[in-house]
Design a protein around this motif. Structure first.
Motif, mmCIF file in Angstrom:
data_model
loop_
_atom_site.group_PDB
_atom_site.id
_atom_site.type_symbol
_atom_site.label_atom_id
_atom_site.label_comp_id
_atom_site.label_asym_id
_atom_site.label_seq_id
_atom_site.Cartn_x
_atom_site.Cartn_y
_atom_site.Cartn_z
ATOM 1 N N LYS A 73 0.825 -1.205 0.000
ATOM 2 C CA LYS A 73 0.000 0.000 0.000
ATOM 3 C C LYS A 73 0.861 1.257 0.000
ATOM 4 C CE LYS A 73 -4.072 -2.058 2.158
ATOM 5 N NZ LYS A 73 -5.068 -1.968 3.254
ATOM 6 N N VAL A 74 0.536 2.151 -0.940
ATOM 7 C CA VAL A 74 1.272 3.406 -1.074
ATOM 8 C C VAL A 74 0.259 4.545 -1.169
ATOM 9 C CG1 VAL A 74 2.867 4.748 -2.488
ATOM 10 C CG2 VAL A 74 3.153 2.269 -2.300
ATOM 11 N N GLU A 75 0.476 5.615 -0.401
ATOM 12 C CA GLU A 75 -0.409 6.773 -0.474
ATOM 13 C C GLU A 75 0.073 7.711 -1.571
ATOM 14 O OE1 GLU A 75 -0.582 8.416 3.495
ATOM 15 O OE2 GLU A 75 -2.404 7.268 3.894
ATOM 16 N N ALA A 76 -0.898 8.254 -2.329
ATOM 17 C CA ALA A 76 -0.526 9.087 -3.472
ATOM 18 C C ALA A 76 -1.635 10.066 -3.812
ATOM 19 C CB ALA A 76 -0.224 8.206 -4.682
ATOM 20 N N LEU A 77 -1.281 11.069 -4.619
ATOM 21 C CA LEU A 77 -2.235 12.037 -5.161
ATOM 22 C C LEU A 77 -2.238 11.946 -6.681
ATOM 23 C CD1 LEU A 77 -1.449 15.320 -3.167
ATOM 24 C CD2 LEU A 77 -3.545 13.986 -3.000
ATOM 25 N N VAL A 78 -3.392 12.205 -7.287
ATOM 26 C CA VAL A 78 -3.453 12.326 -8.741
ATOM 27 C C VAL A 78 -2.866 13.679 -9.126
ATOM 28 C CG1 VAL A 78 -4.958 12.496 -10.747
ATOM 29 C CG2 VAL A 78 -5.504 10.860 -8.936
ATOM 30 N N GLN A 96 1.565 11.062 -7.583
ATOM 31 C CA GLN A 96 2.705 11.520 -6.790
ATOM 32 C C GLN A 96 2.625 10.903 -5.406
ATOM 33 O OE1 GLN A 96 3.103 15.755 -6.398
ATOM 34 N NE2 GLN A 96 4.914 15.643 -5.116
ATOM 35 N N ARG A 97 3.740 10.352 -4.951
ATOM 36 C CA ARG A 97 3.770 9.758 -3.612
ATOM 37 C C ARG A 97 3.495 10.812 -2.549
ATOM 38 N NH1 ARG A 97 8.338 7.332 -5.972
ATOM 39 N NH2 ARG A 97 8.151 5.062 -6.254
ATOM 40 N N VAL A 98 2.785 10.398 -1.525
ATOM 41 C CA VAL A 98 2.530 11.253 -0.363
ATOM 42 C C VAL A 98 3.352 10.716 0.797
ATOM 43 C CG1 VAL A 98 0.811 11.958 1.336
ATOM 44 C CG2 VAL A 98 0.225 11.930 -1.097
ATOM 45 N N ILE A 99 4.204 11.567 1.341
ATOM 46 C CA ILE A 99 5.077 11.161 2.437
ATOM 47 C C ILE A 99 4.576 11.782 3.732
ATOM 48 C CG2 ILE A 99 7.453 11.012 3.254
ATOM 49 C CD1 ILE A 99 6.943 9.733 0.487
ATOM 50 N N ALA A 100 4.226 10.948 4.702
ATOM 51 C CA ALA A 100 3.723 11.447 5.990
ATOM 52 C C ALA A 100 4.757 12.375 6.625
ATOM 53 C CB ALA A 100 3.418 10.275 6.922
ATOM 54 N N GLY A 101 4.298 13.534 7.110
ATOM 55 C CA GLY A 101 5.195 14.481 7.755
ATOM 56 C C GLY A 101 5.830 15.469 6.801
#
Length: 213
Positions: A73-78, A96-101
């Motif tokens: 699982k990878v968090e991302a934005l369109v 685009q990857r979303v990096i926590a913090g």
């Protein structure tokens, strides 16, 4: 709203190039790419039917999505979506990857509320002319709003709502305002109603009589 639109299954794609992408589309798949962060870009494949359903929702474009890439699982934005020029088909997606913090930059849609009770519209018969429909913001992933409200309840005829007039959610900053003086954009203006066209001759005080022969 179903949470399913924010969760998409994807597979790593190793067969690259225009020909490979064309073959994918013929099988009901969509080529995509995931980039950002410290990791290398990854080429992906997604199911077209699920993607076309999800992209109908406004929140899909401003929500942190979860990509299930071969079980990871990878968090991302369109960040970009390419469509066929006339068919209802998505042809490519950039994520685009979303990096926590880490703060992210993205666009968030504006929702204009209470336009029907704005004095400039309800009382004076004006109409709202929108100059901006979405804002570029920066914030942490946890603070990203699906939309930002612009309250029109007290806006008078001839009045303009500017970027600085909008109350942004906690933790959200406007990229444009951060550029300094001169970047307080006009967002919406209530314009006067358009009256019936006036004949040019009437405006000059009447029409001339035909000359006598």
């Amino acid at each position: 709203m179903s949470e399913a639109i924010f969760n998409l299954d994807a597979s790593v794609r190793t067969d690259l190039g225009k020909g490979a992408s064309r073959r994918l589309r013929l099988t009901g798949k969509v080529p995509a790419i995931l980039y950002g962060g410290s990791e290398a870009p990854v080429s992906l494949t997604l199911d077209h039917n699920k993607l076309i359903q999800a992209q109908d929702f406004e929140a899909f474009y401003s929500h942190v999505l979860t990509l299930n890439i071969d079980g990871k699982k990878v968090e991302a934005l369109v960040k970009d979506m390419q469509r066929h020029p006339f068919k209802p088909k998505v042809t490519h997606v950039d994520f685009q990857r979303v990096i926590a913090g880490e703060k992210l930059h993205t666009n968030v849609p504006l929702h204009f509320i209470n336009e029907d009770v704005a004095p400039g519209i309800k009382t004076d018969g004006g109409h709202a002319e929108h100059q901006v429909l979405e804002l570029e913001v920066t914030c942490l992933p946890k603070d990203l709003p699906e939309y930002i409200e612009v309250d029109m309840a007290a806006v008078e005829l001839g009045q303009t709502v500017h970027l600085s007039d909008i109350k942004l959610p906690k933790g959200v900053e406007s990229v444009e305002l951060g550029k300094g003086e001169g970047h307080d954009l006009a967002i919406v203006t209530i314009k006067a109603p358009k009256g019936p066209a006036v004949e040019a001759d009437d405006a000059e005080g009447g029409t001339e009589e035909a000359p006598e022969e």
